[in-house]
Every structure is written in structure tokens, then in C-alpha cells.
Design a protein around this motif. Structure first.
Motif, PDB file in Angstrom:
ATOM      1  N   THR A  92      59.056  16.032  42.592  1.00  6.08           N
ATOM      2  CA  THR A  92      59.391  17.205  43.409  1.00  6.08           C
ATOM      3  C   THR A  92      59.392  16.868  44.883  1.00  6.08           C
ATOM      4  N   VAL A  93      58.446  16.048  45.313  1.00  9.19           N
ATOM      5  CA  VAL A  93      58.300  15.703  46.733  1.00  9.19           C
ATOM      6  C   VAL A  93      59.552  14.997  47.245  1.00  9.19           C
ATOM      7  N   GLN A  94      60.153  14.171  46.419  1.00  9.55           N
ATOM      8  CA  GLN A  94      61.329  13.409  46.838  1.00  9.55           C
ATOM      9  C   GLN A  94      62.544  14.303  47.087  1.00  9.55           C
ATOM     10  N   GLN A  95      62.551  15.501  46.551  1.00  8.39           N
ATOM     11  CA  GLN A  95      63.684  16.406  46.716  1.00  8.39           C
ATOM     12  C   GLN A  95      63.554  17.291  47.953  1.00  8.39           C
ATOM     13  N   LEU A  96      62.423  17.224  48.636  1.00  6.63           N
ATOM     14  CA  LEU A  96      62.168  18.096  49.783  1.00  6.63           C
ATOM     15  C   LEU A  96      62.459  17.383  51.089  1.00  6.63           C
ATOM     16  N   LYS A  97      62.707  18.193  52.126  1.00  5.07           N
ATOM     17  CA  LYS A  97      63.014  17.651  53.451  1.00  5.07           C
ATOM     18  C   LYS A  97      62.104  18.298  54.494  1.00  5.07           C
ATOM     19  N   GLN A  98      61.820  17.538  55.525  1.00  8.72           N
ATOM     20  CA  GLN A  98      61.000  18.057  56.616  1.00  8.72           C
ATOM     21  C   GLN A  98      61.701  19.234  57.281  1.00  8.72           C
ATOM     22  N   ASN A  99      60.939  20.219  57.727  1.00 12.72           N
ATOM     23  CA  ASN A  99      61.403  21.467  58.369  1.00 12.72           C
ATOM     24  C   ASN A  99      62.122  22.400  57.396  1.00 12.72           C
ATOM     25  N   GLN A 100      62.119  22.086  56.124  1.00 10.84           N
ATOM     26  CA  GLN A 100      62.716  22.961  55.110  1.00 10.84           C
ATOM     27  C   GLN A 100      61.752  24.113  54.824  1.00 10.84           C
ATOM     28  N   SER A 101      62.280  25.333  54.707  1.00 12.67           N
ATOM     29  CA  SER A 101      61.457  26.477  54.315  1.00 12.67           C
ATOM     30  C   SER A 101      61.280  26.461  52.806  1.00 12.67           C
ATOM     31  N   VAL A 102      60.027  26.659  52.365  1.00 12.92           N
ATOM     32  CA  VAL A 102      59.733  26.613  50.934  1.00 12.92           C
ATOM     33  C   VAL A 102      58.765  27.728  50.550  1.00 12.92           C
ATOM     34  N   LYS A 103      58.814  28.090  49.275  1.00 16.82           N
ATOM     35  CA  LYS A 103      57.805  28.951  48.662  1.00 16.82           C
ATOM     36  C   LYS A 103      57.115  28.098  47.610  1.00 16.82           C
ATOM     37  N   VAL A 104      55.796  28.006  47.720  1.00  9.95           N
ATOM     38  CA  VAL A 104      55.020  27.145  46.837  1.00  9.95           C
ATOM     39  C   VAL A 104      53.921  27.965  46.168  1.00  9.95           C
ATOM     40  N   LYS A 105      53.797  27.774  44.858  1.00 13.40           N
ATOM     41  CA  LYS A 105      52.702  28.377  44.112  1.00 13.40           C
ATOM     42  C   LYS A 105      51.747  27.261  43.728  1.00 13.40           C
ATOM     43  N   GLY A 106      50.466  27.450  44.036  1.00 10.51           N
ATOM     44  CA  GLY A 106      49.475  26.423  43.727  1.00 10.51           C
ATOM     45  C   GLY A 106      48.091  27.023  43.613  1.00 10.51           C
ATOM     46  N   ILE A 107      47.155  26.186  43.242  1.00  9.95           N
ATOM     47  CA  ILE A 107      45.769  26.616  43.064  1.00  9.95           C
ATOM     48  C   ILE A 107      44.924  26.026  44.185  1.00  9.95           C
ATOM     49  N   ILE A 108      44.176  26.869  44.857  1.00  9.69           N
ATOM     50  CA  ILE A 108      43.350  26.430  45.981  1.00  9.69           C
ATOM     51  C   ILE A 108      42.157  25.651  45.455  1.00  9.69           C
ATOM     52  N   ILE A 109      41.971  24.442  45.994  1.00 10.15           N
ATOM     53  CA  ILE A 109      40.815  23.646  45.588  1.00 10.15           C
ATOM     54  C   ILE A 109      39.781  23.532  46.704  1.00 10.15           C
ATOM     55  N   GLY A 110      40.126  23.955  47.899  1.00  7.28           N
ATOM     56  CA  GLY A 110      39.141  23.947  48.975  1.00  7.28           C
ATOM     57  C   GLY A 110      39.749  23.676  50.333  1.00  7.28           C
ATOM     58  N   TYR A 111      38.884  23.635  51.315  1.00 11.03           N
ATOM     59  CA  TYR A 111      39.297  23.408  52.704  1.00 11.03           C
ATOM     60  C   TYR A 111      38.743  22.065  53.158  1.00 11.03           C
ATOM     61  N   ASP A 112      39.593  21.246  53.723  1.00  5.33           N
ATOM     62  CA  ASP A 112      39.200  19.935  54.229  1.00  5.33           C
ATOM     63  C   ASP A 112      38.903  20.061  55.719  1.00  5.33           C
ATOM     64  N   ASP A 113      37.610  20.056  56.068  1.00  7.52           N
ATOM     65  CA  ASP A 113      37.213  20.203  57.469  1.00  7.52           C
ATOM     66  C   ASP A 113      37.649  19.023  58.323  1.00  7.52           C
ATOM     67  N   LEU A 114      37.670  17.842  57.731  1.00  2.00           N
ATOM     68  CA  LEU A 114      38.039  16.642  58.475  1.00  2.00           C
ATOM     69  C   LEU A 114      39.498  16.698  58.929  1.00  2.00           C
ATOM     70  N   LEU A 115      40.389  17.052  58.015  1.00  2.33           N
ATOM     71  CA  LEU A 115      41.814  17.142  58.342  1.00  2.33           C
ATOM     72  C   LEU A 115      42.233  18.543  58.796  1.00  2.33           C
ATOM     73  N   ASN A 116      41.324  19.500  58.686  1.00  3.37           N
ATOM     74  CA  ASN A 116      41.605  20.883  59.072  1.00  3.37           C
ATOM     75  C   ASN A 116      42.765  21.453  58.253  1.00  3.37           C
ATOM     76  N   GLU A 117      42.711  21.211  56.926  1.00 10.04           N
ATOM     77  CA  GLU A 117      43.779  21.662  56.034  1.00 10.04           C
ATOM     78  C   GLU A 117      43.200  22.358  54.809  1.00 10.04           C
ATOM     79  N   LEU A 118      43.923  23.355  54.357  1.00  4.81           N
ATOM     80  CA  LEU A 118      43.629  23.987  53.081  1.00  4.81           C
ATOM     81  C   LEU A 118      44.313  23.156  52.007  1.00  4.81           C
ATOM     82  N   LYS A 119      43.613  22.867  50.915  1.00  5.91           N
ATOM     83  CA  LYS A 119      44.160  22.006  49.861  1.00  5.91           C
ATOM     84  C   LYS A 119      44.555  22.838  48.642  1.00  5.91           C
ATOM     85  N   LEU A 120      45.796  22.623  48.178  1.00  9.84           N
ATOM     86  CA  LEU A 120      46.287  23.240  46.949  1.00  9.84           C
ATOM     87  C   LEU A 120      46.706  22.129  45.997  1.00  9.84           C
TER      88      LEU A 120
END
Length: 127
Positions: A92-120
Motif C-alpha cells: 500500500t505504501v508504494q502506491q502513495l505519494k507525498q502531499n496526497q490527501s488520504v483517509k486512513v482507518k487504523g488502530i491506535i497503539i500509543g503515542y511516541d513522545d520521542l518522535l512526537n507522533e501518534l502511532k496507528l
């Protein structure tokens, strides 16, 4: 008396076989896919981050977010520089492009304080 012992043994063996059958089916049942899990939040990635910063917990819950892809790597994508999405199908990742608008469904596994990112994880692209 001999037939009574045989009947008891037959009943006991039948109960053990049935218990084993139901235990096997319970232990090895198919896991729910991301497609089947009910969504608890729908909206932009920024709205989701705001809700989480307010104290709402969505850990292990499915969410449907939309936003622009800011980074793409072999492991997944980053949406709006704040939500990392790892896909069930790596192709799936290979079919996507930077700056493309997307809708993603995923399961939250937590927040990464080091990278300041929510992980799905177990993410899928929705239309």
C-alpha cells in the motif's frame, strides 16, 4: 453392569471431545480485521491529536482520520507530521505519494513522545 461402565466411559469421552472441540475453536478463532472493527473517532488527524491532548483515550480503538501525507518510508506514512500509520499490506505504501490527501482507518497503539507522533497500526486506505 459391564454395559453401564461402557456407557459411562462413552459419555465421559464424548464430553472430553466436545470440550476439546469448543476450546480449540475459541482459542484459534479468526481475529477481527481493521475493516470489521467499529470506528470510535472520525475526523482530521489534528482533531484527533487535540482530543488526545485533552485526555481522551483511544488506545486499542479504531479511528478514521484524514490528512495529507507528509512523509513516506518503508514502514509506513506520516500524516500531517503527527500521525504515523503502519499498514497491514506493505505494498500500500508504494502506491502513495507525498502531499496526497488520504483517509486512513487504523488502530491506535500509543503515542511516541520521542518522535512526537501518534502511532496507528493495521491501517488501511479508505475511499
Amino acid at each position: 453392569m459391564n454395559s453401564l461402565k461402557k456407557n459411562k466411559k462413552l459419555i465421559l469421552v464424548s464430553i472430553i471431545v466436545l470440550a476439546g472441540f469448543f476450546t480449540y475453536n475459541y482459542v484459534f478463532q479468526e481475529a477481527e480485521t481493521t475493516e470489521d472493527i467499529e470506528v470510535v473517532f472520525t475526523g482530521s488527524s489534528k482533531d484527533l491529536i487535540s482530543k488526545i491532548n485533552e485526555g481522551t483515550t483511544y488506545t486499542s480503538k479504531a479511528v478514521l482520520i484524514e490528512g495529507k501525507i507528509s512523509t513516506i518510508n518503508d514502514e509506513g506514512i506520516v500524516i500531517d507530521e503527527s500521525v504515523f500509520c503502519q499498514f497491514t499490506n506493505p505494498d500500500t505504501v508504494q502506491q502513495l505519494k507525498q502531499n496526497q490527501s488520504v483517509k486512513v482507518k487504523g488502530i491506535i497503539i500509543g503515542y511516541d513522545d520521542l518522535l512526537n507522533e501518534l502511532k496507528l497500526n493495521q491501517c488501511i486506505i479508505k475511499d
